[in-house]
Design an enzyme around this catalytic site. Structure first.
Site, PDB file in Angstrom:
ATOM      1  CG  ASP A 140      -2.303   0.541   0.943  1.00 31.69           C
ATOM      2  OD1 ASP A 140      -2.361   1.749   0.723  1.00 31.69           O
ATOM      3  OD2 ASP A 140      -3.290  -0.214   0.916  1.00 31.69           O
ATOM      4  CG  HIS A 173      -5.473   3.576   0.837  1.00 28.88           C
ATOM      5  ND1 HIS A 173      -4.989   2.315   0.582  1.00 28.88           N
ATOM      6  CD2 HIS A 173      -6.762   3.583   0.448  1.00 28.88           C
ATOM      7  CE1 HIS A 173      -5.960   1.594   0.049  1.00 28.88           C
ATOM      8  NE2 HIS A 173      -7.047   2.337  -0.045  1.00 28.88           N
ATOM      9  CG  ASN A 264     -13.794   1.475  -4.906  1.00 33.78           C
ATOM     10  OD1 ASN A 264     -13.918   0.322  -4.497  1.00 33.78           O
ATOM     11  ND2 ASN A 264     -13.248   2.417  -4.179  1.00 33.78           N
ATOM     12  CB  SER A 327      -9.550   0.367  -0.293  1.00 40.72           C
ATOM     13  OG  SER A 327      -8.953   0.546  -1.535  1.00 40.72           O
TER      14      SER A 327
END
Ligand code: CA
Length: 400
Positions: A140, A173, A264, A327
Site C-alpha cells: 500500500d 490509505h 470501485n 479497499s
C-alpha cells in the site's frame, strides 16, 4: 450520497508517458517497459542485451524474470526487441493510481469495536484465535508504524517505491487498511479483525497514491521472499498485465493467501486486476444494512463480500478516520485469513480460501456476482480449519 467515500480505484491506467532519463552520458527518451525474458537467460546478459540497444535498465523483477527499462522511442528498437528470441514479452510499465475523496475526521478516545469487525463476528472468534504469529503484508502507501493503536503489531516496513527511505505513510490509505486488519485490542480507538497479527508495511505507492505495475510485482516478490502468509492488496487496475498475472500465480502456487479489493467501478463485470486473477480472494463491499455498496465492482470473480462503507480505522499521526471503498472491505477478509492461519499455520492459501468461502454467510437479496459465496465470517473458522486440514491431508494422500 455517501457521507464519506473513498473511491479508491485506478482509473483507466495510463501508459507512462515518454520521459527523459540518463544512461551513462547518453540521454534516453522512451517509455517504461517491462521486458519478460525466457527463464534460462541470466538477467545479467538480459541487461546487456537492452543496454546494447540504448535501453536504460531501471529495476530487476526476479519473481517474473523480467527487467524494467526505458527503451528508446526513436527507431524500431521496441519492435526489434519484440522479435528477439530471448524475450518472451514486452509490455508497458503503466502507472496505477489511487483516487480517494476526503475521509471524515473522528475524535476517537475510548476503544470501540468498528461495525465491520463486529458484523463479521470477529470478537467471538477471538476466544479461539487473534492472528498471533501470522505475517500479513500490506502492499500500500506505507504504514504509520508509530501509531499507538498499531505500533506493537507492525513488525517491519519496506520501501519498494523509494528504496533506502523510511516506509512511512504520507497518504493515509495504508495506515487505515492496516488498522482494519490488526489495530490493537487496548483502550484506544479501534480494534482490528485479527488484533495480534503481525503487520508488514510494504510501500509500493507514493503519497499521492501512484505506483507502477513493476512496484506491485516487486512488492509481491518481497512478500514471497520474506515468507508473508497473507498479502492485502487494496488496489486495482482495469488494465491487465502479464507480469502482474505471473507474479500473482507464483505467490498462489507458493501457498500464500492473496486478498484484493474487487474495485470501485460500481457496475457489473468490472472486477479489477489483481482481484480478477485466479487464486486471488476478490472482495466486494457491503454497507451496514447488508446492501452492496453502490461503488462496489461486481462480477463472476467476486469471492466474498465484506464491510466497506463508513469504516472507522487508524490514520497517520495517531488519528482515526472513516473511509469507504472495497479497499476497506479487502482487509476484513485478510484479517479473517490471519485468524484461520493462526489456528493452523500449515494451511495453504487455497485451503484458506476454501474455508473462507465455505463459512461465508449468504446474504438474502444479493446475487453471487455481488457477494460471491457471501459475507466473510470469522466465527466459523475454528471448526472449519480443522475440517479442511483433515480433508486436505486425505486429498493429498489419495492423489499420491
Ligand atoms: Ca485499540
Amino acid at each position: 450520497m455517501w457521507p464519506v467515500l473513498l473511491a479508491y480505484y485506478t482509473g483507466a491506467a495510463m501508459a507512462a508517458g515518454a520521459m527523459i532519463a540518463w544512461s551513462g552520458n547518453k540521454k534516453v527518451t522512451g517509455r517504461r517497459k517491462i521486458i519478460l525474458f525466457h527463464q534460462e537467460k541470466p538477467l545479467l546478459s538480459c541487461r546487456a542485451l537492452l543496454q546494447k540497444r540504448g535501453g536504460q535498465v531501471l529495476k530487476e523483477l526476479p519473481l517474473v524474470h523480467a527487467l524494467v527499462a526505458r527503451i528508446p522511442a526513436e527507431g524500431r528498437v521496441i519492435e526489434e526487441l519484440g522479435l528477439h528470441p530471448d524475450i518472451r514479452l514486452i509490455e508497458d510499465d503503466f502507472e496505477v493510481h489511487t483516487v480517494e475523496l476526503p475521509a471524515s475526521r473522528i475524535q476517537q478516545e475510548k476503544q470501540i469495536v468498528p461495525w465491520g469487525v463486529e458484523r463479521i463476528g470477529a470478537p467471538k472468534a477471538w476466544q479461539v484465535a487473534t492472528g498471533r504469529r501470522v505475517k500479513v503484508a500490506v502492499l500500500d502507501t506505507g504504514i504509520d508504524a508509530g501509531h499507538p493503536d498499531l505500533a506493537a503489531n507492525v513488525r517491519g516496513t519496506q520501501n519498494i517505491k523509494f528504496p533506502g527511505w523510511r516506509a512511512g505513510d504520507g497518504n493515509g490509505h495504508g495506515t487505515h487498511v492496516a488498522g482494519i486488519i490488526a489495530a490493537l485490542n487496548n483502550n484506544l480507538g479501534v480494534v482490528g479483525v485479527a488484533p495480534r497479527a503481525e503487520i508488514y508495511g510494504v510501500k509500493i505507492f507514493n503519497r499521492h497514491g501512484d505506483g507502477y505495475i513493476s512496484d506491485i510485482v516487486a512488492g509481491l516478490d518481497w512478500a514471497l521472499k520474506n515468507k508473508m502468509q497473507v498479502v492485502n492488496m487494496s488496489f486495482g487496475t482495469t488494465r491487465p498485465s502479464q507480469a502482474l498475472e505471473e507474479a500473482v500465480r507464483k505467490c498462489v502456487r507458493a501457498g500464500m493467501v492473496l486478498v484484493a479489493a474487487a474495485g470501485n467501478e460500481g457496475r457489473d463485470d468490472s472486477v479489477m486486476y489483481p482481484a480478477r486473477y485466479p487464486g486471488v480472494i476478490a472482495v466486494s463491499a457491503i454497507d451496514k444494512n447488508d446492501n452492496l455498496a453502490s461503488f462496489s465492482s461486481r462480477g463472476p470473480e467476486v469471492t466474498v463480500a465484506a464491510p466497506g462503507v463508513d469504516i472507522l480505522s487508524t490514520y497517520p499521526g495517531g488519528k482515526y478516520r472513516t473511509m469507504s471503498g472495497t479497499s476497506m472491505a479487502c482487509p476484513h477478509a485478510a484479517g479473517v485469513a490471519a485468524l484461520i492461519l493462526a489456528q493452523d499455520r500449515h494451511l495453504s492459501g487455497r485451503q484458506v480460501a476454501r474455508i473462507i468461502c465455505r463459512t461465508a454467510i449468504k446474504l438474502p437479496g444479493l446475487s453471487p456476482r455481488e457477494q460471491g459465496d457471501g459475507l466473510v465470517n470469522a466465527t466459523a473458522l475454528a471448526a472449519a480449519a480443522r475440517f479442511i486440514a483433515a480433508r486436505g491431508t486425505a486429498d493429498e494422500e489419495s492423489a499420491s
